[in-house]
Design an enzyme around this catalytic site. Structure first.
Site, mmCIF file in Angstrom:
data_model
loop_
_atom_site.group_PDB
_atom_site.id
_atom_site.type_symbol
_atom_site.label_atom_id
_atom_site.label_comp_id
_atom_site.label_asym_id
_atom_site.label_seq_id
_atom_site.Cartn_x
_atom_site.Cartn_y
_atom_site.Cartn_z
ATOM 1 N N LYS A 1 14.892 35.790 16.143
ATOM 2 C CA LYS A 1 15.603 35.644 17.410
ATOM 3 C C LYS A 1 17.099 35.708 17.158
ATOM 4 C CE LYS A 1 17.512 32.462 20.157
ATOM 5 N NZ LYS A 1 18.477 33.316 20.814
ATOM 6 N N GLU B 1 21.007 25.978 7.936
ATOM 7 C CA GLU B 1 22.344 26.380 7.465
ATOM 8 C C GLU B 1 23.272 26.139 8.649
ATOM 9 O OE1 GLU B 1 22.969 27.401 4.467
ATOM 10 O OE2 GLU B 1 21.135 28.308 3.688
ATOM 11 N N CYS C 1 31.362 29.872 9.318
ATOM 12 C CA CYS C 1 31.020 28.513 8.916
ATOM 13 C C CYS C 1 31.681 28.150 7.593
ATOM 14 C CB CYS C 1 29.514 28.385 8.801
ATOM 15 S SG CYS C 1 28.809 29.628 7.724
ATOM 16 N N GLU D 1 34.495 20.973 14.072
ATOM 17 C CA GLU D 1 34.517 22.401 13.752
ATOM 18 C C GLU D 1 35.020 23.163 14.986
ATOM 19 O OE1 GLU D 1 30.736 24.454 13.490
ATOM 20 O OE2 GLU D 1 31.419 25.452 11.661
HETATM 21 P P1 NAP Z 1 23.994 27.751 18.040
HETATM 22 O O1 NAP Z 1 24.493 27.524 19.387
HETATM 23 O O2 NAP Z 1 23.428 26.617 17.290
HETATM 24 O O3 NAP Z 1 22.917 28.923 18.167
HETATM 25 C C1 NAP Z 1 22.203 29.412 17.064
HETATM 26 C C2 NAP Z 1 20.895 30.007 17.546
HETATM 27 O O4 NAP Z 1 20.077 28.978 18.109
HETATM 28 C C3 NAP Z 1 21.087 31.053 18.639
HETATM 29 O O5 NAP Z 1 20.155 32.081 18.453
HETATM 30 C C4 NAP Z 1 20.805 30.249 19.885
HETATM 31 O O6 NAP Z 1 20.398 31.029 20.978
HETATM 32 C C5 NAP Z 1 19.681 29.353 19.424
HETATM 33 N N1 NAP Z 1 19.550 28.171 20.265
HETATM 34 C C6 NAP Z 1 20.474 27.624 21.111
HETATM 35 N N2 NAP Z 1 19.959 26.536 21.712
HETATM 36 C C7 NAP Z 1 18.698 26.385 21.261
HETATM 37 C C8 NAP Z 1 17.663 25.450 21.516
HETATM 38 N N3 NAP Z 1 17.841 24.431 22.360
HETATM 39 N N4 NAP Z 1 16.493 25.600 20.873
HETATM 40 C C9 NAP Z 1 16.300 26.625 20.013
HETATM 41 N N5 NAP Z 1 17.233 27.551 19.733
HETATM 42 C C10 NAP Z 1 18.427 27.430 20.339
HETATM 43 O O7 NAP Z 1 25.111 28.367 17.083
HETATM 44 P P2 NAP Z 1 26.088 29.576 17.399
HETATM 45 O O8 NAP Z 1 27.051 29.098 18.429
HETATM 46 O O9 NAP Z 1 25.332 30.815 17.652
HETATM 47 O O10 NAP Z 1 26.822 29.777 15.984
HETATM 48 C C11 NAP Z 1 27.877 28.996 15.588
HETATM 49 C C12 NAP Z 1 27.449 27.873 14.656
HETATM 50 O O11 NAP Z 1 26.700 28.386 13.568
HETATM 51 C C13 NAP Z 1 28.612 27.167 14.037
HETATM 52 O O12 NAP Z 1 28.412 25.781 14.053
HETATM 53 C C14 NAP Z 1 28.620 27.658 12.609
HETATM 54 O O13 NAP Z 1 29.227 26.813 11.687
HETATM 55 C C15 NAP Z 1 27.182 27.870 12.348
HETATM 56 N N6 NAP Z 1 26.980 28.836 11.259
HETATM 57 C C16 NAP Z 1 26.528 28.401 10.038
HETATM 58 C C17 NAP Z 1 26.334 29.279 8.993
HETATM 59 C C18 NAP Z 1 25.823 28.815 7.644
HETATM 60 O O14 NAP Z 1 25.402 29.636 6.856
HETATM 61 N N7 NAP Z 1 25.839 27.540 7.337
HETATM 62 C C19 NAP Z 1 26.580 30.638 9.176
HETATM 63 C C20 NAP Z 1 27.028 31.067 10.424
HETATM 64 C C21 NAP Z 1 27.214 30.148 11.453
HETATM 65 P P3 NAP Z 1 21.462 31.555 22.062
HETATM 66 O O15 NAP Z 1 22.800 31.472 21.460
HETATM 67 O O16 NAP Z 1 21.023 32.915 22.330
HETATM 68 O O17 NAP Z 1 21.321 30.652 23.240
#
Ligand code: NAP
Ligand code: MG
Length: 503
Positions: free
Chosen positions: A191, A266, A301, A398
């Protein structure tokens, strides 16, 4: 890549056909929910594509086809060298479609086209190729036993793997996870973030073209609801999730409420760069720091968003960093000389601006930037806040944008204390020319990756993942990544069972 021009990007963009449906069972499929969502170009705010979003029953269909292909053995039981050959073809097709994929990624996410052409797309291909090359060279183990037994320790694929991805490196995160998940023989339901769905769909098409059997790689489209259905599914054996700490927590709950599937997280980071008084050339440190906070518009991140610097050199380094940030060229992401594009979308832009206001209100000194640009799209200036203290929100949370905080340290112990004063622990940098300090202090920083005298996440050969609330459960990259998607099995054979009389 110097030969690639703005006009090349524009003509590729004009000729693109945007995928608009989930990819299940080897082809695009009409989603049953009857609703769609918009993919927006963050550089303009214009709609790029309308994509049909999945319902939980589409997720069921994707998991069912993934499970059936896994059990059929068409991929999971293939000779490792054949799986390798197919995955190498997949990587080759990604490279062959480099320019189209790069333009698609840039349009959808706002990433500068040169980054897409030189990093996102080629590294996705090389990551998949690396895992493909590795997996037919990995042997199982035999335990030390007496001569009456054979204890085999083997690794087996898990079955149906769920991959839930963020929007900041859409293709590369897909590559980081698809490489090891597919190489080890699993079937996948992926996804992507609804903000950046397009390249994942194109990758699935290329996977089938490469010869990955239909149903082995499925893409389910839509919002968090789709991620939730995958997280709760009883036939999914592992979820490898990259995203926010908040949503990561939810996946632990989905696992608890369903089948105790393995959860690999992650998550976010608030990573420190610690610069000691004996740091190397400060122009170099400033360049590294500008790169760390500005690459991908700070939506990384692993970016070092907290600079912790010895007071003896703080003023000099802060000045150099502000100058280095000023050299970054902001503009149209499809223009090859652009280094800073827009942030990913309207909501994220609003969120970053709240932090900019908070930084000012809580008393930090704005050294440069601090505003959204007055132009279409979601462009934020490179921003540096000086005199930031640990009680301030911009020091703790963050921001995920081009926003750096600078904090002064009294001495080395104070610097390490500040570095570790966070609930996160993903990456860190340490700058010192004293080799003894480099060794000792890098071991005292609580982070999954510590780079010394540079900003680096390591390479494909080195594992990547967090300490503390930056995640747990496994590592991306390196051979460690294979462990996320495999189960350890012991087969114990008694070689001395007494014979049955007459047999
Ligand atoms: P996010 O809001 O947590 O979303 C990540 C994924 O989870 C998306 O596909 C999102 O779908 C889905 N999602 C959202 N709500 C959900 C729920 N209630 N249940 C199941 N899935 C759900 O993160 P983001 O805003 O896309 O990315 C930014 C974050 O990722 C930052 O905190 C960053 O630090 C972290 N990150 C970490 C790494 C690492 O390797 N540690 C790498 C990159 C990014 P939708 O967005 O389509 O709603
Ligand atoms: Mg988009």
């Amino acid at each position: 890549m110097t030969s690639f021009t703005h006009n090349d990007a524009l003509s590729i963009a004009a000729a693109l056909t945007m995928p608009s449906r989930p990819f299940i069972g080897g082809d695009y499929r009409i989603a049953t929910a009857g609703r769609s969502f918009k993919s927006v170009n963050p550089a303009t705010g214009e709609v790029l594509a309308e994509i049909e979003g999945c319902s939980p029953s589409d997720v069921d269909a994707a998991v069912a086809v993934a499970k059936a292909t896994f059990e059929s053995g068409v991929w999971s039981q293939k000779h490792p060298s054949e799986r390798k050959a197919v995955l190498l073809r997949f990587a080759e097709l990604i490279n062959k479609n480099l320019q189209e994929l790069a333009v698609l990624e840039s349009l959808d996410s706002g990433k500068p086209i040169t980054d897409c052409l030189t990093v996102d797309v080629p590294f996705t291909a090389s990551t998949i190729a690396w895992h493909a090359e590795a997996q037919d060279k990995l042997f199982s183990r035999i335990a030390p036993t007496d001569s009456n037994a054979l204890g085999m320790i083997v690794r087996e694929p898990l079955g149906v793997v769920g991959l839930v991805l963020p929007w900041n490196f859409p293709m590369l995160m897909a590559g980081w996870k698809l490489g090891p998940a597919l190489a080890t023989g699993n079937s996948v339901v992926l996804k992507p973030s609804q903000m950046t769905t397009l390249t994942a769909l194109r990758m699935a098409e290329l996977a089938v073209e490469a010869g990955i059997a239909a149903g082995v790689l499925n893409i389910v489209t839509g919002s968090g609801e789709v991620g939730e259905a995958l997280g709760l599914h009883r036939d999914v054996r592992v979820i490898s999730f990259t995203g926010s700490t908040e949503v990561g927590r939810m996946f632990l709950d989905y696992s608890r409420r369903s089948n105790l599937k393995r959860i690999v997280l992650e998550l976010g980071g608030k990573n420190p760069a610690v610069v000691l008084a004996d740091a190397p050339n400060l122009d170099f440190v400033a360049e590294q720091q500008a790169f760390s906070i500005l690459t991908n518009m700070g939506q990384n991140c692993a970016s070092n968003s907290r600079l912790i610097v010895h007071r003896a050199i703080k003023e000099e380094l802060a000045e150099k960093i502000v100058a280095a940030c000023g050299n970054w060229k902001l503009g149209d992401p499809l223009e090859p000389s652009t280094q800073l594009g827009p942030v990913v979308g309207a909501n994220h832009c609003k969120n970053i601006k709240k932090y900019l206001e908070k930084g000012r209100a809580e008393g930090a000194t704005l050294a440069c930037g601090g505003n959204q640009l007055d132009r279409p799209g979601y462009f934020i200036e490179a921003t540096v806040f000086d005199r930031v203290t640990p009680d301030m929100t911009i020091y703790r949370e963050e921001i995920f944008g081009p926003v750096l905080t600078i904090t002064e340290a009294r001495d080395e112990d104070h610097a390490i204390e500040l570095a570790n004063d966070t609930e996160y622990g993903l990456t860190a940098s340490l700058y010192t020319t004293d080799v003894g300090k480099a060794h000792k202090l890098s071991r005292r920083i609580n982070a999954g990756t510590v780079s010394v005298n540079c900003y680096s996440e390591g390479e494909i050969t080195t594992p990547f993942g967090g300490f503390k609330q930056s995640g747990f459960g496994g590592r991306d990259n390196g051979l460690e990544a294979h462990e996320q998607y495999t189960e350890v099995k012991t087969v114990w054979i008694n070689l001395a069972a007494p014979a049955r009389p007459g047999v």
